[in-house]
Scaffold this active site. Structure first.
Site, PDB file in Angstrom:
ATOM      1  CG  ASP A 228       4.418 -12.447  -1.507  1.00 18.85           C
ATOM      2  OD1 ASP A 228       5.576 -12.021  -1.694  1.00 18.85           O
ATOM      3  OD2 ASP A 228       4.188 -13.590  -1.083  1.00 18.85           O
TER       4      ASP A 228
ATOM      5  CG  HIS B   7       6.620  -9.502   1.114  1.00 18.48           C
ATOM      6  ND1 HIS B   7       6.470 -10.855   1.266  1.00 18.48           N
ATOM      7  CD2 HIS B   7       5.767  -8.935   1.995  1.00 18.48           C
ATOM      8  CE1 HIS B   7       5.561 -11.098   2.205  1.00 18.48           C
ATOM      9  NE2 HIS B   7       5.119  -9.949   2.656  1.00 18.48           N
TER      10      HIS B   7
END
Length: 526
Positions: free
Chosen positions: A296, A330
């Site tokens: 993430d 991300h």
């Protein structure tokens, strides 16, 4: 070669070279007490194996062709009251037997300024609770291995009413709210002056448990982090590898004065919500010489959702990131979206962002909280490699169940109130971007509160050459089209200044809408 002592601990030291090189520099030799210790080329290094309360002299010289006289710095390692080995308390380190009680016993028995040593071995353990004034030494080859059974994890209540009537007592947290969560492999509650250091590993072991299954469902309690620090002060983490986290990897929570030196954080690319480092309502945070590669956001700076910002309002302030590599996440460095109390004074420099979806990512939306404002964000001397979207600023981020409501996504100028977020000044200078795909800059402010000021200066960007590549979603907001080859898209901005910008391979000219003050100098699109 000029350098400084970044951190001096009981048995280790971290050095930072002073230059304008990004992460790596020319090969050099480290001299310790007149003898060659190592050869390196990183700007930040940590040296282990020192003795406590001992004077040392250190110098750095070029490995080839320097010919300069060494410039010596002297330092003294911190004193140590006692060294306790967990094996003396019965820990086996065989990766099979439960070593929790033995390691916890060593921690509880350790006096102020003492060190608990975890030697080479694999130590299967349930959550461990640290104490103030403690140094935890994970020696080379030592692995703290999280118990794979969630039934063995105690729970931290989200909020408990105090007996003295002074509100609630908060322990557990989940994505910005006071929610019951499982204790973390290393848990710290209201600690002061703690060091975690060494060349060992803290392994959450989530790849061999069920933490990543049904990850959006609360099962008993919310998933643990690997390291959780609640209302702590003066925490240093040096050298260790932290990996396979059940959720966010290192989560300082209302914690001030936390520093990471040469820490590596690694989680598989498909592991859910495994952010690398998430300081939440924290002040005076430093990451130096770190490497983060996760599933993430690599780094996400937060300050809670509306409830915590209303009851225990504390902004995140004074964040510095230098000479670090952020990979695969991300976002390389993200601010928000759970930042209802605001984020101020963030500086990132001399870093490499490699293969992250986005570089600098600001995300917020209406309804986030009473003081959701981001300001004084400064990025400079950074190299982005294969980052499709280097700069994305989104004030319509559609997170949570209510993220698609009209109040959040409306393009009309709504009345400004306490729940209206804001973004102030953002500055990015001397940045090289390769492998850009969707857009160099995509910034979308609120019509009722535009983004205050964006300055891009000295940016060199090269887009991917494949004209048939698919378009990608740049901003997570409703009804925003995917993009490919967009140079700059900016809407609802107070001031936008572009200076000395070179963009190669973009398919589209800048699209600018509702920009109050626009200035462009030496903007080259080819």
């Amino acid at each position: 070669m000029n350098f400084r002592l970044a951190a001096v601990m009981k048995r280790s030291v971290t050095l930072e070279l002073i230059n304008r090189d990004i992460v790596y520099t020319r090969p050099y030799i480290v001299l310790l007490n007149g003898e060659e210790l190592m050869r390196e080329n990183r700007n930040v290094i940590s040296i282990f194996g020192l003795e406590p309360d001992t004077e040392y002299r250190i110098a750095i010289i070029l490995a080839e062709g320097g010919g300069e006289e060494p410039k010596w710095l002297s330092f003294r390692t911190a004193p140590e009251s006692v060294l306790l080995d967990v094996r003396a308390f019965g820990a086996l380190g065989d990766g099979k037997n439960d070593d929790t009680a033995c390691i916890q016993a060593a921690i509880e028995a350790c006096p102020k300024d003492g060190t608990v040593r975890i030697p080479k071995g694999r130590y299967l353990t349930r959550p461990l609770f640290l104490r103030s004034g403690l140094s935890l030494w994970l020696d080379r080859g030592a692995v703290l291995l999280g118990d794979p059974s969630r039934e063995h994890y105690p729970r931290l209540p989200g909020m408990t009413e105090r007996s003295d009537g002074k509100g609630g007592f908060n322990l557990g947290s989940w994505e910005g709210d006071p929610e019951t969560s499982y204790a973390s492999l290393l848990t710290g509650i209201e600690l002061r002056n703690v060091d975690i250091f060494g060349e060992g590993t803290v392994d959450g072991n989530a790849d061999r448990s069920d933490w990543w299954e049904e990850h959006k469902t609360k099962r008993g309690a919310w998933r643990p982090r690997t390291i959780f620090l609640c209302r702590c002060r003066c925490i240093r983490i040096q050298g260790v590898l932290v990996r396979n986290s059940p959720s966010w990897t290192i989560h300082p929570y209302y914690t001030d004065g936390i520093s990471l030196y040469n820490v590596t954080i690694w989680n598989p690319p498909d592991s859910p919500n495994t952010d690398g480092f998430d300081p939440e309502s924290c002040e005076d945070v430093l990451l130096l010489g770190c490497r983060i590669s996760v599933g993430d956001d690599c780094i996400a700076i937060k300050s809670g959702k509306a409830r915590m910002a209303g009851e225990r309002r504390k902004a995140s302030r004074n964040f510095a990131l230098r000479n670090s590599i952020l990979e695969r996440g991300h976002g390389a460095l993200t601010i928000g979206s759970e930042a209802a109390a605001g984020v101020y004074r963030v500086e990132a420099s001399l870093c490499i962002f490699s293969g992250t979806d986005r570089g600098l990512r600001l995300k917020t939306r209406r309804g986030r909280g009473p003081d959701c404002f981001y300001d004084e964000i400064y990025f400079h001397h950074i190299r982005m490699e294969n980052v499709p979207m280097p700069f994305t600023f989104n004030m319509f981020y559609h997170c949570d169940a209510d993220g698609h409501e009209r109040y959040v996504q409306s393009q009309e100028a709504l009345p400004v109130n306490a729940m209206t977020p804001g973004i102030g000044a953002v500055r990015a200078e001397n940045i090289r971007c390769s492998g850009v795909d969707s857009a160099l800059l995509c910034a979308y402010g609120l019509p009722e509160r535009p983004i205050g000021a964006i300055l891009l200066r000295g940016i060199d960007a090269v887009f991917l050459e494949d004209p048939e590549r698919p378009k990608r979603q740049v901003l997570m907001m409703d009804d925003f089209p995917p993009m490919r080859g967009m140079s700059i898209y900016a809407k609802n901005i107070g001031s936008l200044k572009l200076e000395n910008i070179s963009i190669r391979g973009a398919e589209k000219e800048p699209i600018l809408q509702n920009i109050s003050d626009y200035e462009s100098r030496a903007f080259i699109l080819r």
